[in-house]
Design a protein around this motif. Structure first.
Motif, PDB file in Angstrom:
ATOM      1  N   THR A 464       0.827  -1.203   0.000  1.00 37.35           N
ATOM      2  CA  THR A 464       0.000   0.000   0.000  1.00 37.35           C
ATOM      3  C   THR A 464       0.863   1.255   0.000  1.00 37.35           C
ATOM      4  N   GLY A 465       2.011   1.186   0.639  1.00 37.04           N
ATOM      5  CA  GLY A 465       2.927   2.316   0.596  1.00 37.04           C
ATOM      6  C   GLY A 465       3.434   2.571  -0.812  1.00 37.04           C
ATOM      7  N   ALA A 466       3.772   1.499  -1.539  1.00 38.70           N
ATOM      8  CA  ALA A 466       4.204   1.653  -2.930  1.00 38.70           C
ATOM      9  C   ALA A 466       3.080   2.224  -3.782  1.00 38.70           C
ATOM     10  N   ALA A 467       1.847   1.779  -3.522  1.00 32.64           N
ATOM     11  CA  ALA A 467       0.707   2.296  -4.279  1.00 32.64           C
ATOM     12  C   ALA A 467       0.488   3.780  -3.982  1.00 32.64           C
ATOM     13  N   TYR A 468       0.586   4.150  -2.722  1.00 23.76           N
ATOM     14  CA  TYR A 468       0.432   5.557  -2.347  1.00 23.76           C
ATOM     15  C   TYR A 468       1.459   6.420  -3.078  1.00 23.76           C
ATOM     16  N   ARG A 469       2.701   5.967  -3.106  1.00 26.96           N
ATOM     17  CA  ARG A 469       3.739   6.755  -3.777  1.00 26.96           C
ATOM     18  C   ARG A 469       3.463   6.854  -5.283  1.00 26.96           C
ATOM     19  N   ALA A 470       2.962   5.774  -5.884  1.00 30.18           N
ATOM     20  CA  ALA A 470       2.648   5.802  -7.316  1.00 30.18           C
ATOM     21  C   ALA A 470       1.534   6.807  -7.601  1.00 30.18           C
ATOM     22  N   VAL A 471       0.555   6.869  -6.706  1.00 29.90           N
ATOM     23  CA  VAL A 471      -0.526   7.850  -6.879  1.00 29.90           C
ATOM     24  C   VAL A 471       0.019   9.255  -6.768  1.00 29.90           C
ATOM     25  N   ARG A 472       0.829   9.498  -5.778  1.00 29.39           N
ATOM     26  CA  ARG A 472       1.314  10.862  -5.540  1.00 29.39           C
ATOM     27  C   ARG A 472       2.297  11.318  -6.622  1.00 29.39           C
ATOM     28  N   GLU A 473       2.882  10.400  -7.353  1.00 35.47           N
ATOM     29  CA  GLU A 473       3.728  10.805  -8.478  1.00 35.47           C
ATOM     30  C   GLU A 473       2.909  11.442  -9.597  1.00 35.47           C
ATOM     31  N   ARG A 474       1.608  11.128  -9.624  1.00 36.72           N
ATOM     32  CA  ARG A 474       0.750  11.653 -10.693  1.00 36.72           C
ATOM     33  C   ARG A 474      -0.282  12.651 -10.196  1.00 36.72           C
ATOM     34  N   VAL A 475      -0.708  12.491  -8.951  1.00 33.60           N
ATOM     35  CA  VAL A 475      -1.786  13.336  -8.423  1.00 33.60           C
ATOM     36  C   VAL A 475      -1.388  13.812  -7.026  1.00 33.60           C
ATOM     37  N   TYR A 485     -11.287  16.795 -12.684  1.00 37.78           N
ATOM     38  CA  TYR A 485     -11.349  15.861 -13.807  1.00 37.78           C
ATOM     39  C   TYR A 485      -9.970  15.426 -14.296  1.00 37.78           C
ATOM     40  N   PRO A 486      -8.935  16.297 -14.232  1.00 34.61           N
ATOM     41  CA  PRO A 486      -7.603  15.758 -14.601  1.00 34.61           C
ATOM     42  C   PRO A 486      -7.112  14.697 -13.626  1.00 34.61           C
ATOM     43  N   ASP A 487      -7.428  14.869 -12.341  1.00 32.66           N
ATOM     44  CA  ASP A 487      -7.027  13.869 -11.348  1.00 32.66           C
ATOM     45  C   ASP A 487      -7.700  12.524 -11.633  1.00 32.66           C
ATOM     46  N   LEU A 488      -8.997  12.574 -11.978  1.00 32.42           N
ATOM     47  CA  LEU A 488      -9.719  11.326 -12.240  1.00 32.42           C
ATOM     48  C   LEU A 488      -9.172  10.642 -13.481  1.00 32.42           C
ATOM     49  N   ALA A 489      -8.845  11.427 -14.500  1.00 26.03           N
ATOM     50  CA  ALA A 489      -8.265  10.839 -15.714  1.00 26.03           C
ATOM     51  C   ALA A 489      -6.908  10.208 -15.423  1.00 26.03           C
ATOM     52  N   ALA A 490      -6.100  10.876 -14.634  1.00 29.08           N
ATOM     53  CA  ALA A 490      -4.777  10.336 -14.287  1.00 29.08           C
ATOM     54  C   ALA A 490      -4.911   9.050 -13.478  1.00 29.08           C
ATOM     55  N   ALA A 491      -5.895   9.012 -12.582  1.00 28.04           N
ATOM     56  CA  ALA A 491      -6.087   7.816 -11.761  1.00 28.04           C
ATOM     57  C   ALA A 491      -6.552   6.639 -12.613  1.00 28.04           C
ATOM     58  N   ARG A 492      -7.444   6.893 -13.566  1.00 25.98           N
ATOM     59  CA  ARG A 492      -7.874   5.804 -14.457  1.00 25.98           C
ATOM     60  C   ARG A 492      -6.692   5.262 -15.258  1.00 25.98           C
ATOM     61  N   GLU A 493      -5.863   6.155 -15.767  1.00 25.55           N
ATOM     62  CA  GLU A 493      -4.711   5.720 -16.553  1.00 25.55           C
ATOM     63  C   GLU A 493      -3.760   4.882 -15.693  1.00 25.55           C
ATOM     64  N   LEU A 494      -3.603   5.277 -14.453  1.00 31.59           N
ATOM     65  CA  LEU A 494      -2.728   4.544 -13.542  1.00 31.59           C
ATOM     66  C   LEU A 494      -3.194   3.104 -13.383  1.00 31.59           C
ATOM     67  N   ALA A 496      -5.427   1.564 -15.668  1.00 26.98           N
ATOM     68  CA  ALA A 496      -5.598   0.912 -16.972  1.00 26.98           C
ATOM     69  C   ALA A 496      -4.285   0.518 -17.614  1.00 26.98           C
ATOM     70  N   ASP A 497      -3.258   1.343 -17.465  1.00 26.55           N
ATOM     71  CA  ASP A 497      -2.001   1.031 -18.164  1.00 26.55           C
ATOM     72  C   ASP A 497      -1.073   0.106 -17.372  1.00 26.55           C
ATOM     73  N   GLY A 498      -1.522  -0.312 -16.202  1.00 21.53           N
ATOM     74  CA  GLY A 498      -0.735  -1.247 -15.408  1.00 21.53           C
ATOM     75  C   GLY A 498       0.321  -0.618 -14.525  1.00 21.53           C
ATOM     76  N   SER A 499       0.432   0.719 -14.554  1.00 19.71           N
ATOM     77  CA  SER A 499       1.483   1.371 -13.773  1.00 19.71           C
ATOM     78  C   SER A 499       1.330   1.137 -12.276  1.00 19.71           C
ATOM     79  N   LEU A 500       0.102   1.181 -11.784  1.00 16.82           N
ATOM     80  CA  LEU A 500      -0.127   0.994 -10.349  1.00 16.82           C
ATOM     81  C   LEU A 500       0.318  -0.400  -9.929  1.00 16.82           C
TER      82      LEU A 500
END
Length: 513
Positions: A464-475, A485-494, A496-500
């Protein structure tokens, strides 16, 4: 596959869903093996030699198709009839198929034809392979199919220099796209037009991509649930292996193992181990719900993999001794894949539904023990109030999409095709449900990350710590209201593209999908 650009061989080795995604999305090259080429050439010679005006009729070759199965085609018209079939069947409507779906269709056609049961010429198969490798992607409307025929007809038109196709980002007339790619157009011969349209390639292409994306969603859903559990001061007692052993569904056990790995070392969980005796179902029953989705996807993936490596043409040709037989059958009926797609849509809707419940709990101060809507104090900020509305709306739409399409059979072709699969409508529903689930889980992950901001110096789990850091790198954390709406789009991409999932797996190792 370890490298999305690694060549995909077409021969005796079965195609995997990862292979299909690699070619369709990432442009991996396709190689036709010598073994496959010999199978295609051998059957073509036998089929042409077996054509006899006085012999038994062969469906779609010496006869018309559909309810015209009993109308003979004159020998001199056998070849021209093949192109007419493509023209007549290229009648879709509505939004076009995404290029990735069209590329997956072509690959599946090649895989089926390469087994030497369709009677087509090697030139057609090699042209389809070259279109994939040189980036010629036919354009086709995506609506109007009851299970097959339309997208594949548009593919066939491009091989003959008709229709339209994308090349280097530009939509061109088919002949021009082929010319720019350095590919000659074909004069389709006996059997070749009909073979392009008579299999389940359309619905299977949609299904393979949807199964791949849904698999990725299961890992993302476990990450979201673990983050929410920490933010909501939950406990991990329900994930104990002894609980799972008492009800040994494979998906349930795999989900619980993921959650334990994600929460390993969590100071937040340790500090609140006795905060509540029992958590709400959306937290406590993640193994049971997410696990059921995994088990449903096992069925869908198994079905789609079998279909991707099958010959669904009609007729099929076989040789026994010196005798060539044309088998008229029903392998082109898309029922197996259509039902799998309906199950997939139901499964990912469950992921979205339980995720939305966790998002509501995160934002509802009456239950969360967090600031109302995760907003700054003072009452002038709405925080995550409206993203929860969005998740609720998407969940409502997904529930409508989860109504099975495959049961809505409407007879076609003057009652000759009186039970159709509705596989393509099922494919569109599954594809849309996956997209909604990607966004809904993205919203939960944003809200959970915001909730974790309120745990001070308490350390989250390894995953969960790694996931938190991945989120904060984008949002960035929400300190006051902003356009979201940009935050929601960034979260979906995170999601959908497998980055998370990749960011988490880099820390905790591979997660069950």
């Amino acid at each position: 596959m370890s490298d999305s650009r690694e060549p995909v061989g077409i021969g005796s080795t079965p195609l995997s869903i990862d292979d299909i995604v690699s070619v369709a999305r990432h442009g991996a090259p396709v190689l036709l093996t010598e073994e496959a080429a010999l199978a295609v050439k051998g059957m073509r010679v036998r089929m042409l030699a077996g054509l006899d005006v006085d012999g038994p009729p062969v469906y779609g070759l010496t006869t018309g198709v559909g309810d015209l199965y009993d109308v003979s085609v004159a020998p001199e018209h056998v070849s021209s009839a093949q192109l007419k079939m493509l023209k007549s069947h290229a009648c879709g409507v509505g939004e076009p198929y995404p290029p990735e779906v069209m590329r997956a269709m072509i690959l599946l056609i090649v895989r089926a034809m390469a087994q030497g049961r369709s009677g087509v010429g090697l030139g057609l198969v090699e042209t389809l392979v070259a279109m994939l490798n040189r980036g010629v992607t036919p354009w086709s409307p995506g609506r109007g199919s009851v299970g097959y025929l339309i997208g594949t007809a548009h593919i066939g038109l491009v091989t003959a220099g008709l229709g339209r196709a994308y090349f280097e980002g530009e939509l061109l007339p088919g002949a021009e796209a082929m010319r720019r790619a350095g590919l000659p157009v074909l004069e389709l011969g006996p059997r070749e037009g009909h073979a392009l349209i008579s299999g389940t390639y359309e619905v299977t292409a949609m299904a393979a991509l949807a199964v791949h994306d849904a698999r990725l969603l299961t890992a993302a859903a476990d990450i979201a649930a673990a983050m929410s559990l920490e933010a909501l001061r939950g406990n991990d007692r329900a994930f104990d292996p002894r609980v799972q052993q008492a009800r040994p569904h494979p998906g349930q056990a795999a989900t619980a193992a993921n959650l334990r790995a994600l929460l390993d070392g969590s100071a937040i969980v340790a500090a609140h181990r006795h905060h509540r005796l029992q958590d709400p179902l959306s937290l406590r029953c993640a193994p049971q719900v997410h696990g059921s989705v995994r088990d449903a996807l096992d069925y869908a993936e198994r079905t789609v993999t079998i279909e991707a490596n099958s010959v669904t043409d009609n007729p099929l040709f076989s040789v026994a001794g010196d005798e060539l037989t044309a088998h008229t059958g029903g392998n082109g009926h898309g029922a197996p894949v259509a039902m799998a797609l309906d199950v997939l849509a139901i499964a990912v809707t469950h992921l979205l539904n339980i995720s939305e419940r966790r998002t509501d709990r995160l934002t509802n101060a009456h239950f969360s023990e967090l600031p109302a809507f995760l907003a700054a104090p003072g009452g002038e900020d709405s925080g995550f109030m409206i993203p929860q509305y969005v998740a609720a709306s998407l969940a409502a739409e997904a529930r409508a999409l989860a109504q099975p399409a495959s049961v809505h059979n409407i007879p076609t072709s003057a009652m000759q095709e009186d039970h159709v699969s509705m596989g393509v409508p099922a494919g569109w529903q599954a594809r849309q449900a996956v997209e909604y689930a990607q966004q809904g889980l993205g919203i939960e992950i944003l809200a959970a990350a915001q909730g974790l901001e309120h745990h001070g110096t308490l350390r989250p789990g390894a995953g969960t710590g790694a996931a938190y850091r991945a989120v904060r790198e984008r949002v960035a954390a929400l300190e006051e209201d902003r356009e979201m709406y940009p935050d929601l789009a960034a979260a979906r991409e995170l999601v959908a593209d497998g980055s998370l999932v990749a960011a988490v797996e880099a820390v905790v190792g591979g997660l069950a999908r």
